[in-house]
Scaffold this active site. Structure first.
Site, PDB file in Angstrom:
ATOM      1  CB  CYS B 189      21.232  -7.375  -8.996  1.00 33.69           C
ATOM      2  SG  CYS B 189      20.572  -5.928  -9.845  1.00 33.69           S
ATOM      3  CB  CYS B 234      20.489  -8.109 -15.931  1.00 29.16           C
ATOM      4  SG  CYS B 234      22.000  -9.084 -15.898  1.00 29.16           S
TER       5      CYS B 234
END
Lengths: 107, 273, 157
Positions: B189, B234
């Site tokens: 991330c 994501c």
């Protein structure tokens, strides 16, 4: 059918030109999208006509096609003359209608 | 994962990330803008990474399509949902008062479960245990309506999650997830949202990945979506196998990511691209 | 905002775009097939031939230069005109030169509209021109063409 939101003035003066904003929940399925799992086209289902009336008379309308985004937003103007009632009508291809009414008082 | 495929993927990713940094220098030369309430210290809401056109859609409650879900949530609040013949309003009659400050404080530690709980899970617990209803899916129309409604009540209130005490080990797990490289592209991330916000990822501007506006109305989704839906997206983008909505992994990650946005205003339902 | 494209995450998409620049967005799965010609043909039909004599000016179509997402592109339109029973804007038609079909939307005004302006949100499948034609009560037509760059997003999700 669907949930609609309308921002229209409740009070105004004669001669005012007011802006009205509307939103409605609708997928506006264009008929060109495929179901990811089955690979089949999702049938077209859209709102094809929006009409705005005041005291029963149409002052603005719009024809919509598959290019109109989901949860359509529509904003337009109205010249205030007298007290009365707005009526907003969303008509979809299956013949269903969503109607929303608001009152206007001219001071 | 150290197979050849992922190594190749990473090489490409590093090469292009390098290019992204170069492109970013254009943006960096711009004069620092005053983002007002949308910036706290060095933390900026995703709002500040959008175009003016997208921000305009969020700014006006009558232009923001997420408000359709808020309004639906308001009517659901007093709709009976299960065998007990109760609605949310049966216990929380004055939602505007009772739910104020709730959204920015979740996820919260639940002693009985011995782990963290998201707001969706908290809502579901009442629906199942007190109302005798069936748990709602995170991205169902009903749950998104309730979530945006409850979120909107705390509009503008700063994100404030408790991460110490019993929450500490879960916070640590969420943080570890955030920095863990994963997927064929072998990216964490942090690679995007900590190292490169403001820079372009293909044609989009990367944000800090703040979640103070969730559920957010994404132009791409053409409807609101949950934080966990975004996490899944994501993870898929870096070619990793996504976890399930409501999984411990995502709940802990949500706690950590929410903390990263501490102090940012609750913007539900925000509008993002 | 700069429109420079930087390929970061998506390796397969990277190769595809580098090779063929194929644009697909959520709203449309089939390749675009509206063209300037089909758009013009539709306008001719919508205006009963009037589009051919359309002049520049009066009509303003406000679209972002670069759309953040092609699924939801805000459009504002306005036509410079009195709005009286004698002289007003009857309709504005929007057509696409690059969507799967050229049809977008038509807006119909009356003197009671007060102003010939409207705002809505459109799907645009790829970078293209959006053509707007205003039909006036005196039978005149005004046209405006606006280019919108529609970028391929970086993050699916």
């Amino acid at each position: 059918m669907a949930k609609a939101r309308v921002k229209a003035p409740k009070k105004a003066k004669a001669g005012d030109i007011v802006t009205i904003k509307t939103l409605i929940t609708h997928k506006m399925e264009s008929g060109r999208r495929k179901n990811k799992k089955t690979g089949k086209l999702i049938p077209r289902h859209i709102i094809d006509k929006f009409t705005a009336k005041f005291n029963g008379e149409t002052f603005f309308s719009s024809d919509w096609h598959g290019a109109v985004s989901a949860n359509p937003y529509m904003s337009f103007s109205y010249r205030v003359e007298k007290s009365g009632e707005f009526e907003f009508i969303w008509h979809d291809e299956k013949g269903e209608e969503t109607v929303k009414k608001t009152k206007l008082t001219v001071a | 994962m150290t197979n050849i495929k992922s190594k190749l993927g990473w090489k490409l990713a590093t090469a292009v990330l390098g290019a992204a940094v170069v492109a970013g220098s254009f943006a960096a030369s711009a004069v620092a803008k005053d983002w007002g309430k949308f910036q706290v210290e060095d933390r900026r809401s995703g709002y500040t990474y959008m175009t003016d056109e997208t921000r305009d859609v969020q700014n006006d409650d009558f232009e923001n399509p997420g408000m359709l879900w808020v309004e639906n949530g308001q009517s659901l609040w007093s709709t009976k949902m299960g065998s007990a013949g109760k609605s949310c309003a049966s216990c929380h009659a004055d939602a505007d008062k009772d739910m104020k400050g709730v959204a920015p404080s979740y996820p919260k530690y639940n002693a009985k479960m011995g782990k963290m709980e998201t707001l969706e899970q908290r809502i579901n617990r009442d629906i199942v245990e007190k109302m005798g209803g069936k748990a709602l899916k995170f991205d169902s129309k009903e749950m998104l309506s309730l979530m945006t409604y409850v979120g909107k009540i705390s509009s503008g209130m700063p994100v404030n999650v408790k991460v110490d005490g019993p929450a500490a080990p879960f916070f640590a797990k969420g943080k570890a997830f955030y920095y863990q490289r994963r997927g064929q592209l072998d990216m964490s991330c942090a690679n995007c949202h900590e190292d490169n916000p403001g820079k372009l990822i293909r044609a989009n501007t990367l944000s800090e990945g703040q979640i103070n506006g969730f559920p957010t109305y994404r132009l791409k989704w053409q409807k609101p979506g949950s934080v966990h839906r975004r996490f899944k997206g994501c993870n898929k983008n870096v070619r990793a196998k996504p976890f399930k909505r409501g999984s411990d992994e995502y709940v802990n990650l949500e706690l950590y990511v929410k903390w990263r946005g501490r102090g940012l205003p609750t913007e539900t339902p925000s509008v993002r691209n | 905002m700069t429109n420079m494209k930087v390929e970061v995450l998506d390796r397969r998409q990277f190769l595809v775009t580098a090779g063929a620049a194929a644009a697909f967005i959520g709203g449309f799965s089939s390749a675009a097939n509206a063209t300037p010609e089909t758009a013009a043909a539709l306008l001719k039909e919508l205006t009963k031939g009037g589009a051919a004599g359309a002049m520049e000016g009066k009509i303003k179509i406000d679209l972002p230069e670069i759309a953040e997402n092609g699924n939801t592109v805000p459009v504002k339109l306005s036509v410079e005109s009195p709005m009286t029973a004698d002289s007003y804007v009857k309709s504005v038609h929007l057509v696409s030169e690059g969507n799967p079909g050229p049809e977008m939307a038509s807006f119909h005004f009356t003197p009671a509209s007060g102003k010939a302006n409207a705002a809505a949100r459109m799907r645009l499948a790829k970078t293209q021109n959006v053509v707007g034609i205003a039909e006036m009560s005196d039978g005149k037509f005004y046209v405006s063409k606006t280019q919108v760059k529609v970028t391929i997003g970086g993050c699916g999700g």
